[in-house]
Design a protein around this motif. Sequence first.
Motif, PDB file in Angstrom:
ATOM      1  N   UNK A  48       0.842  -1.195   0.000  1.00 39.07           N
ATOM      2  CA  UNK A  48       0.000   0.000   0.000  1.00 39.07           C
ATOM      3  C   UNK A  48       0.874   1.241   0.000  1.00 39.07           C
ATOM      4  N   UNK A  49       0.402   2.267  -0.684  1.00 39.33           N
ATOM      5  CA  UNK A  49       1.084   3.559  -0.661  1.00 39.33           C
ATOM      6  C   UNK A  49       0.549   4.380   0.495  1.00 39.33           C
ATOM      7  N   UNK A  50       1.406   5.197   1.068  1.00 37.72           N
ATOM      8  CA  UNK A  50       0.981   6.091   2.128  1.00 37.72           C
ATOM      9  C   UNK A  50       2.105   7.014   2.528  1.00 37.72           C
ATOM     10  N   UNK A  51       1.760   8.162   3.052  1.00 34.48           N
ATOM     11  CA  UNK A  51       2.770   9.128   3.473  1.00 34.48           C
ATOM     12  C   UNK A  51       3.237   8.879   4.908  1.00 34.48           C
ATOM     13  N   UNK A  52       2.478   8.054   5.642  1.00 33.73           N
ATOM     14  CA  UNK A  52       2.834   7.748   7.027  1.00 33.73           C
ATOM     15  C   UNK A  52       2.198   6.416   7.414  1.00 33.73           C
ATOM     16  N   UNK A  53       2.650   5.876   8.525  1.00 38.63           N
ATOM     17  CA  UNK A  53       2.038   4.642   9.026  1.00 38.63           C
ATOM     18  C   UNK A  53       0.561   4.883   9.330  1.00 38.63           C
ATOM     19  N   UNK A  54       0.246   6.042   9.895  1.00 34.42           N
ATOM     20  CA  UNK A  54      -1.146   6.372  10.234  1.00 34.42           C
ATOM     21  C   UNK A  54      -2.030   6.313   8.987  1.00 34.42           C
ATOM     22  N   UNK A  55      -1.550   6.895   7.897  1.00 29.23           N
ATOM     23  CA  UNK A  55      -2.317   6.891   6.654  1.00 29.23           C
ATOM     24  C   UNK A  55      -2.505   5.461   6.133  1.00 29.23           C
ATOM     25  N   UNK A  56      -1.458   4.645   6.225  1.00 28.33           N
ATOM     26  CA  UNK A  56      -1.546   3.253   5.774  1.00 28.33           C
ATOM     27  C   UNK A  56      -2.530   2.473   6.648  1.00 28.33           C
ATOM     28  N   UNK A  57      -2.481   2.677   7.954  1.00 32.90           N
ATOM     29  CA  UNK A  57      -3.410   1.985   8.857  1.00 32.90           C
ATOM     30  C   UNK A  57      -4.858   2.394   8.583  1.00 32.90           C
ATOM     31  N   UNK A  58      -5.082   3.677   8.313  1.00 31.17           N
ATOM     32  CA  UNK A  58      -6.430   4.134   7.957  1.00 31.17           C
ATOM     33  C   UNK A  58      -6.903   3.466   6.665  1.00 31.17           C
ATOM     34  N   UNK A  59      -5.992   3.326   5.701  1.00 33.02           N
ATOM     35  CA  UNK A  59      -6.328   2.658   4.445  1.00 33.02           C
ATOM     36  C   UNK A  59      -6.651   1.192   4.675  1.00 33.02           C
ATOM     37  N   UNK A  60      -5.847   0.519   5.502  1.00 32.35           N
ATOM     38  CA  UNK A  60      -6.102  -0.892   5.818  1.00 32.35           C
ATOM     39  C   UNK A  60      -7.493  -1.038   6.428  1.00 32.35           C
ATOM     40  N   UNK A  61      -7.802  -0.196   7.406  1.00 33.68           N
ATOM     41  CA  UNK A  61      -9.096  -0.299   8.079  1.00 33.68           C
ATOM     42  C   UNK A  61     -10.250  -0.088   7.106  1.00 33.68           C
ATOM     43  N   UNK A  62     -10.170   0.943   6.289  1.00 27.82           N
ATOM     44  CA  UNK A  62     -11.285   1.223   5.375  1.00 27.82           C
ATOM     45  C   UNK A  62     -11.353   0.206   4.239  1.00 27.82           C
ATOM     46  N   UNK A  63     -10.216  -0.195   3.708  1.00 25.28           N
ATOM     47  CA  UNK A  63     -10.201  -1.125   2.576  1.00 25.28           C
ATOM     48  C   UNK A  63     -10.685  -2.520   2.959  1.00 25.28           C
ATOM     49  N   UNK A  64     -10.361  -2.964   4.143  1.00 28.02           N
ATOM     50  CA  UNK A  64     -10.703  -4.321   4.561  1.00 28.02           C
ATOM     51  C   UNK A  64     -11.938  -4.373   5.462  1.00 28.02           C
ATOM     52  N   UNK A  65     -12.743  -3.309   5.444  1.00 25.99           N
ATOM     53  CA  UNK A  65     -14.002  -3.283   6.193  1.00 25.99           C
ATOM     54  C   UNK A  65     -15.190  -2.879   5.339  1.00 25.99           C
ATOM     55  N   UNK A  66     -14.967  -2.617   4.076  1.00 24.79           N
ATOM     56  CA  UNK A  66     -16.053  -2.242   3.165  1.00 24.79           C
ATOM     57  C   UNK A  66     -16.077  -3.282   2.058  1.00 24.79           C
ATOM     58  N   UNK A  67     -17.174  -4.005   1.952  1.00 28.30           N
ATOM     59  CA  UNK A  67     -17.270  -5.117   1.022  1.00 28.30           C
ATOM     60  C   UNK A  67     -16.855  -4.755  -0.399  1.00 28.30           C
ATOM     61  N   UNK A  68     -17.210  -3.558  -0.861  1.00 30.07           N
ATOM     62  CA  UNK A  68     -16.890  -3.147  -2.233  1.00 30.07           C
ATOM     63  C   UNK A  68     -15.405  -2.869  -2.458  1.00 30.07           C
ATOM     64  N   UNK A  69     -14.629  -2.691  -1.379  1.00 30.37           N
ATOM     65  CA  UNK A  69     -13.211  -2.363  -1.538  1.00 30.37           C
ATOM     66  C   UNK A  69     -12.280  -3.505  -1.147  1.00 30.37           C
ATOM     67  N   UNK A  70     -12.823  -4.575  -0.599  1.00 29.84           N
ATOM     68  CA  UNK A  70     -11.997  -5.720  -0.202  1.00 29.84           C
ATOM     69  C   UNK A  70     -11.468  -6.410  -1.463  1.00 29.84           C
ATOM     70  N   UNK A  71     -10.157  -6.661  -1.533  1.00 30.97           N
ATOM     71  CA  UNK A  71      -9.607  -7.343  -2.709  1.00 30.97           C
ATOM     72  C   UNK A  71     -10.257  -8.720  -2.911  1.00 30.97           C
ATOM     73  N   UNK A  72     -10.396  -9.119  -4.153  1.00 30.69           N
ATOM     74  CA  UNK A  72     -11.086 -10.382  -4.466  1.00 30.69           C
ATOM     75  C   UNK A  72     -10.358 -11.601  -3.908  1.00 30.69           C
ATOM     76  N   UNK A  73      -9.049 -11.501  -3.686  1.00 34.59           N
ATOM     77  CA  UNK A  73      -8.307 -12.646  -3.161  1.00 34.59           C
ATOM     78  C   UNK A  73      -8.193 -12.641  -1.631  1.00 34.59           C
ATOM     79  N   UNK A  74      -8.856 -11.709  -0.976  1.00 36.54           N
ATOM     80  CA  UNK A  74      -8.849 -11.631   0.491  1.00 36.54           C
ATOM     81  C   UNK A  74      -9.917 -12.578   1.022  1.00 36.54           C
ATOM     82  N   UNK A  75      -9.512 -13.586   1.778  1.00 34.47           N
ATOM     83  CA  UNK A  75     -10.441 -14.617   2.252  1.00 34.47           C
ATOM     84  C   UNK A  75     -10.686 -14.573   3.760  1.00 34.47           C
ATOM     85  N   UNK A  76     -10.093 -13.630   4.454  1.00 43.36           N
ATOM     86  CA  UNK A  76     -10.250 -13.531   5.908  1.00 43.36           C
ATOM     87  C   UNK A  76     -11.451 -12.643   6.248  1.00 43.36           C
TER      88      UNK A  76
END
Length: 110
Positions: free
Chosen positions: A39-67
Amino acid sequence: MRFSFQVFKKKAPEYDITIFQTPDIGEKKGYEPVYQTELDGRSHREVLDTVFSKFNVLDTVPSDYKARFIRTGDIVLISENKKKETYYKLSSMGWRKITIPNLPMSAISC
């Protein structure tokens, strides 16, 4: 005389991300890696925010994510250039940095 300026935006650094979860929600040990990505990000905080939003919204979860969706207790490892590794655990108050000893994740109790 006319001058033109080009603005070059510095590309945000790319981080290697590993998500760790326990087999059952709420367990304190037995963390296993469930997904790795970059993931791209300017800081760890930005990356963590991206992780949280990306892996908690069904439309943004990668197709190969099975957890499961990211939730309290899950751990994210942010690796910078394969050199610096920082672990964060999601608590009810947000992400907090944690220290992990050099043991297999399944032996770690957090």
